[in-house]
Enzyme design. Structure first.
Site, mmCIF file in Angstrom:
data_model
loop_
_atom_site.group_PDB
_atom_site.id
_atom_site.type_symbol
_atom_site.label_atom_id
_atom_site.label_comp_id
_atom_site.label_asym_id
_atom_site.label_seq_id
_atom_site.Cartn_x
_atom_site.Cartn_y
_atom_site.Cartn_z
ATOM 1 N N CYS A 172 0.795 -1.228 0.000
ATOM 2 C CA CYS A 172 0.000 0.000 0.000
ATOM 3 C C CYS A 172 0.825 1.276 0.000
ATOM 4 O O CYS A 172 0.269 2.364 -0.090
ATOM 5 C CB CYS A 172 -0.956 -0.010 1.180
ATOM 6 N N PHE A 212 -9.946 -5.335 -0.004
ATOM 7 C CA PHE A 212 -9.136 -5.027 -1.188
ATOM 8 C C PHE A 212 -9.903 -5.096 -2.502
ATOM 9 O O PHE A 212 -10.789 -5.931 -2.681
ATOM 10 C CB PHE A 212 -7.914 -5.949 -1.253
ATOM 11 N N HIS A 231 -3.814 7.421 2.409
ATOM 12 C CA HIS A 231 -4.200 6.082 1.942
ATOM 13 C C HIS A 231 -5.291 5.505 2.849
ATOM 14 O O HIS A 231 -5.055 5.305 4.043
ATOM 15 C CB HIS A 231 -2.974 5.156 1.959
ATOM 16 N N ASN A 276 -9.884 -0.655 -0.781
ATOM 17 C CA ASN A 276 -8.444 -0.442 -0.665
ATOM 18 C C ASN A 276 -7.765 -1.114 -1.867
ATOM 19 O O ASN A 276 -7.736 -2.337 -1.948
ATOM 20 C CB ASN A 276 -7.964 -1.046 0.669
#
Ligand SMILES: CC(C)(COP(=O)(O)OP(=O)(O)OC[C@H]1O[C@@H](n2cnc3c(N)ncnc32)[C@H](O)[C@@H]1OP(=O)(O)O)[C@@H](O)C(=O)NCCC(=O)NCCSC(=O)CC(=O)O
Length: 406
Positions: A180, A231, A320, A353
Site C-alpha cells: 500500500c 481489497f 491512503h 483499498n
C-alpha cells in the site's frame, strides 16, 4: 577500434572545458516536481459490498463455513466500502478452480493472467493521464511502474511502455511488493527524477489486482477474511515534471518535500510473500493504532525540514484509506474534524483499498473537489501512504496554479 584521425577527434571535442559541477547544475530543473495530470482505471466486474460475502463463498465453494461468512459480512458492514472492482469473477473461478485452495499450486497460472491484465489496466489509466496532459506519449522520458503482481522479467513496465507507444529510450523502473505504500514511493522517486533531469516527464503507473492473492477462507486464518473485506483492483497514473510548459501543461499539485519513515518494532505487522498457492499476506490487528501513533511525528519532521509552521487543521489530506478505522484514528490523533479525510473516505467507499494505487485515486478525488470549488483557501497539504515495514511515506503538497480560480 580504428584510430580516430586527429582532425576528427578535434572536431568532436567540446568547445570549452566545463566542470562536472556545471554540467550537473545544467541538468537540474529550476522548479519543484509538479503533478501535471492524473488518470485512473478499474476492471469491469463490480461487486457491491453487501453482496460480497455471497459472491466470495459461492465462487470459492465454501458455503460449509457459515461462521466465517458471517464474520466477513460483519467486517464488510463496518468497512465504509460500498463497492469494489476486480478481475476475479465467476468465469475466472470456473476456469481456475484451483485458485480457491491456497494449498494447491496456482502461482504460475495467476502470474500468467496478471502479467497481461495488470499492465493493460495500467495502460488504460496512463492513456487517460497522457490525454489530459496534452503532450504526445513520446515526450515521456521516465516510467515508474509499481505493482505487487510483478514477478516476471521482462516485466509489466516493458509491456506498458509498448502499449503506450513510449519511445525506446524511455528510462524504466519497476517497484514491486511495496504494497500500500507503492504509490507514495513511486511519486517520491518521480520527484527525484523530475527535479534532477531538466525537462524530464515521468509517468508513474501503479496497478494492483487481488487475483494474485485471491483464495478461499480457512478456519483460523483471519487475514484472509479481512483482506477479502477490504481489497479491490485498480490502476492510477500520474505525470510528474518540473517547470511546466506554460500554454500546454497545467500544474495541479507541487511536491515540496518527500520523506519515508519506518515505524519501530513493526516488522511483522503487515507482510506479503508469493507462495505456490498465491500471494500470502498478513495484516496485524494493531495496524490502525500503530499508524495513528506515528503519523504526527512524520508530519512534524517533514514540515520541520522545510521550515514551514503548519497547523494540521489547515491542510488538505490525501491519505491512503487502508481501512475505515485507520482514517478514524488518524483524524483523532491529529485533532482533525470528521470531514478532513473526505476524499480518502469517498475513494474507500467507491473502490475499497486498491493497495498502492489508492492514494492516486485520492489525489484525483481531491483535484476533482478543488476544480469544483476553485480550491478557495487551500494551500498546503499532505499525501501519506503506508504499507509493509511498517513504512510511512509523506509528501508535502502545495496546490498548483492550474487548480486555482477554476
Ligand atoms: C476492519 C474494520 C473496518 C472493522 O471495523 P471496526 O474495527 O470498527 O469493527 P470491530 O472492532 O467490530 O471489528 C469487526 C471485526 O473485524 C475483525 N478485525 C479487525 N481488524 C482485523 C484484522 N487486522 N485481522 C483480522 N480481523 C480483524 C475484528 O476482530 C472483528 O471480528 P468479529 O466481528 O468476529 O469480532 C476496521 O478495524 C479497520 O478499518 N481496520 C483496519 C484494517 C487495516 O489494517 N487495513 C490495512 C490494510 S494493509 C494496507 O492498507 C497496506 C498494505 O497492504 O500494504
Amino acid at each position: 577500434m580504428a584510430p580516430v584521425p586527429a582532425t576528427a577527434a578535434a572536431a568532436a571535442a567540446p568547445a570549452a572545458v566545463v566542470s562536472t559541477h556545471e554540467i550537473r547544475r545544467a541538468q537540474r530543473a529550476d522548479g519543484p516536481a509538479t503533478v501535471l495530470a492524473i488518470g485512473t482505471a478499474n476492471p469491469e466486474t463490480c461487486v457491491p459490498q453487501d453482496e460480497y460475502a455471497d459472491f466470495y463463498f459461492r465462487v470459492t465453494k465454501s458455503e460449509h463455513l457459515p461462521e466465517l461468512k458471517n464474520k466477513l459480512r460483519r467486517i464488510c458492514n463496518k468497512s465504509g466500502i460500498e463497492k469494489r472492482f476486480m478481475f476475479v469473477n465467476d468465469d475466472v473461478m470456473e476456469a481456475h478452480p484451483e485458485f480457491a485452495d491456497r494449498h494447491l499450486t496456482s502461482l504460475d497460472a495467476r502470474v500468467e493472467i496478471v502479467s497481461k491484465v495488470v499492465p493493460e489496466l495500467a495502460a488504460a489509466a496512463s492513456a487517460k493521464a497522457i490525454a489530459e496532459w496534452g503532450r504526445p506519449a513520446t515526450d515521456i522520458t521516465h516510467l515508474i511502474f509499481s505493482t505487487y503482481s510483478g514477478v516476471k522479467a521482462p516485466g509489466g513496465d516493458r509491456l506498458l511502455a509498448s502499449l503506450l507507444g513510449l519511445r525506446p529510450t524511455v528510462s524504466r523502473t519497476v517497484l514491486s511488493l511495496h504494497g500500500c505504500y507503492g504509490g507514495g514511493r513511486a511519486l517520491q522517486l518521480a520527484k527525484e527524477l523530475a527535479e534532477n533531469n531538466r525537462g524530464a516527464r515521468v509517468l508513474v503507473a501503479c496497478a494492483e489486482s487481488t487475483l494474485i492473492a485471491f483464495y478461499g477462507p480457512e478456519v483460523g486464518c483471519n487475514d484472509t477474511i479481512i483482506g477479502q473485506a477490504l481489497f479491490g483492483d485498480g490502476s492510477g497514473a500520474v505525470i510528474v515534471g518540473a517547470d511546466p510548459v506554460g500554454a500546454v501543461e497545467r500544474p495541479l499539485f507541487e511536491m515540496a518535500f518527500a520523506s519515508q519513515a519506518t515505524v519501530p518494532d513493526s516488522e511483522g505487522a503487515i507482510t506479503m510473500q508469493h507462495k505456490k498457492g498465491g500471494m500470502d499476506y498478513h495484516i496485524g490487528g494493531g495496524v490502525p493504532e500503530m499508524l495513528a501513533g506515528s503519523i504526527e511525528r512524520c508530519l512534524a519532521d517533514a514540515f520541520g525540514a522545510i521550515g514551514v509552521a503548519a497547523r494540521w487543521r489547515d491542510l488538505f489530506w490525501a491519505v491512503h484509506p487502508g481501512g475505515r478505522r485507520i482514517l478514524d484514528l488518524i483524524e483523532e490523533a491529529l485533532g482533525l474534524d470528521n470531514g478532513a479525510m473526505a476524499a480518502s473516505r469517498q475513494v474507500l467507499r467507491e473502490y475499497g483499498n486498491m493497495s498502492g494505487t489508492t492514494v492516486i485515486f485520492v489525489l484525483n478525488e481531491l483535484r476533482r473537489r478543488f476544480v469544483a470549488d476553485g480550491a478557495e483557501g487551500a494551500d498546503w497539504g499532505a499525501l501519506m501512504a503506508f504499507g509493509p515495514g511498517v513504512t510511512v511515506e509523506t509528501i508535502l503538497l502545495r496546490v498548483g496554479s492550474g487548480l486555482k480560480g477554476n
